[in-house]
Enzyme design. Sequence first.
Site, short mmCIF file in Angstrom:
data_model
loop_
_atom_site.label_atom_id
_atom_site.label_comp_id
_atom_site.label_asym_id
_atom_site.label_seq_id
_atom_site.Cartn_x
_atom_site.Cartn_y
_atom_site.Cartn_z
N GLY A 164 -23.30 -14.78 36.86
CA GLY A 164 -22.28 -13.05 35.99
C GLY A 164 -22.27 -12.02 36.63
O GLY A 164 -22.27 -12.17 38.00
N GLY A 173 -20.94 -9.16 34.95
CA GLY A 173 -20.55 -7.97 34.09
C GLY A 173 -21.10 -7.02 34.74
O GLY A 173 -21.24 -7.18 36.16
N LEU A 174 -22.06 -5.74 34.83
CA LEU A 174 -21.88 -4.45 35.78
C LEU A 174 -22.65 -4.70 36.35
O LEU A 174 -22.74 -5.07 37.31
CB LEU A 174 -22.14 -3.05 34.42
CG LEU A 174 -21.50 -2.68 33.77
CD1 LEU A 174 -21.40 -1.28 32.61
CD2 LEU A 174 -20.35 -2.09 34.61
N HIS A 200 -28.16 -1.83 16.28
CA HIS A 200 -27.32 -0.56 16.43
C HIS A 200 -26.85 -0.13 14.75
O HIS A 200 -26.09 -0.71 14.17
CB HIS A 200 -25.80 -0.80 17.35
CG HIS A 200 -25.59 0.02 17.67
ND1 HIS A 200 -24.84 1.27 17.15
CD2 HIS A 200 -25.17 0.88 18.94
CE1 HIS A 200 -24.30 2.03 17.45
NE2 HIS A 200 -25.11 1.88 19.04
N ARG A 258 -31.90 4.97 18.31
CA ARG A 258 -30.67 3.95 17.16
C ARG A 258 -32.30 3.00 16.60
O ARG A 258 -31.46 3.02 15.34
CB ARG A 258 -30.13 2.70 18.19
CG ARG A 258 -29.32 3.16 19.35
CD ARG A 258 -29.12 2.19 19.99
NE ARG A 258 -27.63 3.01 20.66
CZ ARG A 258 -26.61 2.39 21.92
NH1 ARG A 258 -27.06 1.33 22.12
NH2 ARG A 258 -25.89 3.14 22.00
N GLU A 280 -29.35 -6.34 31.41
CA GLU A 280 -29.91 -7.10 30.21
C GLU A 280 -30.34 -7.98 30.33
O GLU A 280 -31.24 -8.31 29.08
CB GLU A 280 -28.40 -7.04 29.22
CG GLU A 280 -28.85 -7.22 27.64
CD GLU A 280 -28.20 -6.94 26.48
OE1 GLU A 280 -26.70 -6.77 27.71
OE2 GLU A 280 -28.04 -7.32 25.51
C1 LIG Z 1 -19.69 -3.65 22.17
C2 LIG Z 1 -21.20 -3.27 23.04
C3 LIG Z 1 -20.45 -1.34 23.39
C4 LIG Z 1 -21.91 -1.06 24.17
N1 LIG Z 1 -21.44 0.16 24.97
C5 LIG Z 1 -22.81 0.80 25.48
C6 LIG Z 1 -22.20 1.74 26.19
O1 LIG Z 1 -21.70 2.46 25.24
N2 LIG Z 1 -23.61 2.29 26.94
C7 LIG Z 1 -24.14 1.82 27.52
O2 LIG Z 1 -24.84 2.07 28.00
N3 LIG Z 1 -24.43 0.37 27.05
C8 LIG Z 1 -23.03 -0.27 26.04
N4 LIG Z 1 -23.28 -1.49 25.97
C9 LIG Z 1 -24.55 -2.34 26.33
C10 LIG Z 1 -24.04 -2.62 27.64
O3 LIG Z 1 -22.88 -2.60 27.92
C11 LIG Z 1 -24.60 -3.98 27.83
O4 LIG Z 1 -25.74 -3.95 28.10
C12 LIG Z 1 -24.38 -4.14 29.89
O5 LIG Z 1 -23.22 -4.12 30.02
C13 LIG Z 1 -24.67 -6.05 29.89
O6 LIG Z 1 -24.13 -5.83 30.99
P1 LIG Z 1 -24.68 -7.30 32.00
O7 LIG Z 1 -24.06 -7.25 33.38
O8 LIG Z 1 -26.28 -7.59 32.04
O9 LIG Z 1 -24.49 -8.62 31.11
P2 LIG Z 1 -22.47 -9.28 30.79
O10 LIG Z 1 -21.92 -7.83 30.75
O11 LIG Z 1 -22.97 -9.05 29.52
O12 LIG Z 1 -22.23 -9.81 31.46
C14 LIG Z 1 -22.56 -11.28 32.18
C15 LIG Z 1 -21.71 -12.16 32.33
O13 LIG Z 1 -22.51 -14.05 32.20
C16 LIG Z 1 -21.60 -14.31 32.97
N5 LIG Z 1 -22.51 -16.04 31.96
C17 LIG Z 1 -23.37 -15.55 31.27
N6 LIG Z 1 -23.75 -16.65 30.77
C18 LIG Z 1 -23.19 -17.64 31.62
C19 LIG Z 1 -23.29 -18.88 32.33
N7 LIG Z 1 -24.74 -19.74 31.40
N8 LIG Z 1 -22.65 -19.46 33.54
C20 LIG Z 1 -22.35 -18.54 33.58
N9 LIG Z 1 -22.31 -18.15 34.00
C21 LIG Z 1 -22.81 -16.56 32.90
C22 LIG Z 1 -20.63 -14.01 31.86
O14 LIG Z 1 -19.97 -14.47 32.08
C23 LIG Z 1 -20.88 -12.70 32.53
O15 LIG Z 1 -20.07 -12.66 33.82
C24 LIG Z 1 -22.62 -1.81 24.70
C25 LIG Z 1 -23.09 -3.40 24.59
C26 LIG Z 1 -22.10 -3.64 23.28
C27 LIG Z 1 -22.11 -5.19 22.81
#
Ligand SMILES: Cc1cc2nc3c(=O)[nH]c(=O)nc-3n(C[C@H](O)[C@H](O)[C@H](O)COP(=O)(O)OP(=O)(O)OC[C@H]3O[C@@H](n4cnc5c(N)ncnc54)[C@H](O)[C@@H]3O)c2cc1C
Lengths: 646, 257
Positions: A41, A43-44, A267, A338, A433
Amino acid sequence: MTKLNSKIPLGPVATKWSNYKDHIALVNPSNKRKLDIIVVGTGLAGASAAASLGALGFKVKAFCYQDSPRRAHSIAAQGGINASKNYQNDGDSVYRLFYDTIKGGDYRAREGNVYRLAEVSGSIIDQSVALGVPFAREYGGLLDNRSFGGAQVSRTFYARGQTGQQLLLGAYSAMSRQVALGNVDSYTRHEMLDVVIVDGRARGIIARNLITGEIERHSAHAVVLATGGYGNVFFLSTNAMGSNATAVWKAYKKGAFFGNPCFTQIHPTCIPVHGDFQSKLTLMSESLRNDGRIWVPKNKEDVEKLRHNKLKPKDIVEENRDYYLERRYPAFGNLVPRDVASRAAKERCDAGFGVGETGLAVYLDFAASIKRLGRNVIEERYGNLFQMYQKIVDENPYENPMMIYPAVHYTMGGLWVDYDLMSSVPGLFVAGEANFSDHGANRLGASALMQGLADGYFVLPYTMQNYLADQINVPRFKTDLPEFAEAEKQVKSRIDKLFAIKGSKPVDYFHRQLGKIMWEYVGMARNKAGLQKAITMIREVKTEFWKDVKITGENSEVNPELEKAGRVADFIELGELMAMDALNREESCGGHFREEYQTPEGEALRNDEDFMYVAAWEYSCDGKDPILNKEPLEYVAIEVKQRNYK
Amino acid sequence: MDFTLKIWRQKNAKAKGKFVTYKVNGISDSSSFLEMLDVFNDQLVTKGEDPVVFDHDCREGICGTCSLYINGRPHGPDDAVTTCQLHMRKFKDGDTIVIEPWRSAAFPVIRDLMVDRQAFDKIIQAGGFISVNTGGIPDANAILIPKENADSSMDAASCIGCGACVAACKNASAMLFVAAKVSHFALLPQGKAEATRRVQAMVAKMDELGFGNCTNTGACEAECPKEISIDNIARMNREFLGAKIGAQKKVAKAGGF
Ligand SMILES: Cc1cc2nc3c(=O)[nH]c(=O)nc-3n(C[C@H](O)[C@H](O)[C@H](O)COP(=O)(O)OP(=O)(O)OC[C@H]3O[C@@H](n4cnc5c(N)ncnc54)[C@H](O)[C@@H]3O)c2cc1C
Ligand code: SF4
Ligand code: FES
């Protein structure tokens, strides 16, 4: 219960983290180079972890299913990120952010973890600014803030309506630098399909190369899952099309406990569903509730006229509008959390006051703010959101109020982790998340970005070092161990099994069916009979899927249908666990609303006596019910109360 | 609504591709372009044919994954939108729609409409960052940044890395993408310190990866879904020239600064 040790450091909540940091084992720089870490992953959570661990000198392999790490779904976050900087001098503090988060989560999160989150929140802003994140500024050059739900202070930092994008690009650029320096290897278009456990510790993953179909083995001293949320169990959600639960679900099946799977966030402000072909839902950021007022008509005659286009919303005079959030919750008004806002919208629509073609929508109105502040100010604050709305709905939100309705958005549940963010499988860490996290039964707006970056920048670099300190003499792992061969065999045989079905229906058919069941019975309002019914229905979908799904093509090529099939098969199983967890939790708390348990005013009614615990589900074997482990929650720094936003 | 689709089909990177004509019927005008393709793909699967492969993920115009060249325009006929934000109401019932992948030597086709854009990641790895490690950072409000600069920086930073600018350019130049990143950092005090090395390293990488030269035709700006301004290219050229005239600093090895 002995199985769960949350490893919260002793001592007062405010000093736990600094105490912890003072006493952990460290790994010296020359030894770090000998230790491999897999981060799934980008993401952030994942990108910040990969960048920080790489900068420390560990050898990192980072995986994502997209074609670039920058496209992880964090990119879509709009509204902002919280931090207790108190730049506004409005009374914010680490304690207050901690308190708001615990209360917002309806007293179902751990004090120790949440305090740490609030404590590092300020550093996230410092770090991001240093990386070049162009946060909004005031004319004097200082950082600007806005307000989000569940708080009475302004502590949300933002970059227009693209905060997630900018924060992710910051973390991605830091990670890219480590790629160039040779500390991070980036594997894009790779999907993790299993975790490999050697002698009781996570030591690698099996991944499918999404271009060639090759099933690859990757080894490491420790594995981090930062794979995002599982809202797509509902088919329609604000998540990306590829967002999936496969990584966490496979880990669950290998022994990682699943924490509070039923805690889902619906939401309140999303663009309503408009047809059967719809593929996803679009969020309209919570930040809009700073300047938008939510209402429905007071009179049913007006509702009828609106539906038949005989009346425009602006024709309805003030006295005939019901600003129901301001009416029910005068202290927080449109900025209630929410879960509260979503249920209130559902309540009005169920009572027949909903607007739009389907009657499943309420107004979010900017007329008053535009009059007070001018259109240009509103445009500057939310321009990209207004444009997004207009492109989808084909209506101008500067002239007519937006129509919105609740939608699945975020999952508070996830893999259970201890204070180190380690799951119940040693060496398997979970961040962002994907873990069951710090948000209890309801996450406050702008707190997910904070948590993802806290985990990746500031928590894992310490806790993983602590774990790896006694591993410096463990040589790099080879992937020819029997455990890798066995895991690979299982992955391959499941793919073969999927192809062999040769049924008649495309994958999406089953995904839609699952989504409908989840939304109806495991959505905004749940009850015992409905949940029992859902479990039966989900089992039927599962049987039908494995009998009748049709996947074209082969494994050895780009094959999106195969990718979807694997993900949906896992969603179906996870859906069942969510329903079981919701059935078990005989109380209402945060986003989990059991109709049987509510106050006379229709608010969530907790049962602290029996349910003040984290439900950590343990997989037993297919066909057998999972085992429920309970981690009791203790509140020392905060007095537990009935949530009140009046 | 009913449409005739002429879609580029190509089994893999090595195979020869060709256009195949299909019909799709009963599409709602409020459905998005990609939802139309979903419906169409489900029909193909039900018939036992391989669905059309295309890239997409967020479906809300921010991840930069979707990348279709529709009726001769990257991201199709609507202005300032990505493919996933394009809606069928922008077409007429009965239209023939031609759908192709991005075409550029630096973005080879993987399958059907999906291309390989790793070249963009490589350009960022060459210098698209500010060199700081995690931790030990001064307070965020320690540096004042005038609102105008923060806003202009944000304008440039809005690039989603989709590659439409490259697809639109007759020279397949990546100048707009690179210039957006260079400007984003150059407009901020934090990014100033290594601005020279950054622009040199990124431009060198861009040339190495086979992107073409910029001849200022402006097609990139016209097709960019995020309306990234071509002024960024002028700013980058200034940075680049300044870098050359300056101390003739050697471009450090990628990432080595
Ligand atoms: C539309 C929207 C708006 C939002 N706005 C806000 C906001 O304003 N403020 C706030 O605090 N939060 C907000 N959120 C929530 C927040 O954005 C997310 O909870 C957070 O960004 C999740 O980050 P993460 O790094 O955990 O996962 P993600 O950013 O979802 O990254 C997941 C990563 O895992 C990888 N991955 C997944 N499964 C696999 C697999 N099986 N094999 C290999 N790679 C895999 C993907 O490629 C990706 O790189 C929002 C969410 C959404 C959907
Ligand atoms: S400059 Fe515009 S067209 Fe080019 S990659 Fe960025 S967003 Fe896409
Ligand atoms: S799918 Fe993300 S921008 Fe189009």
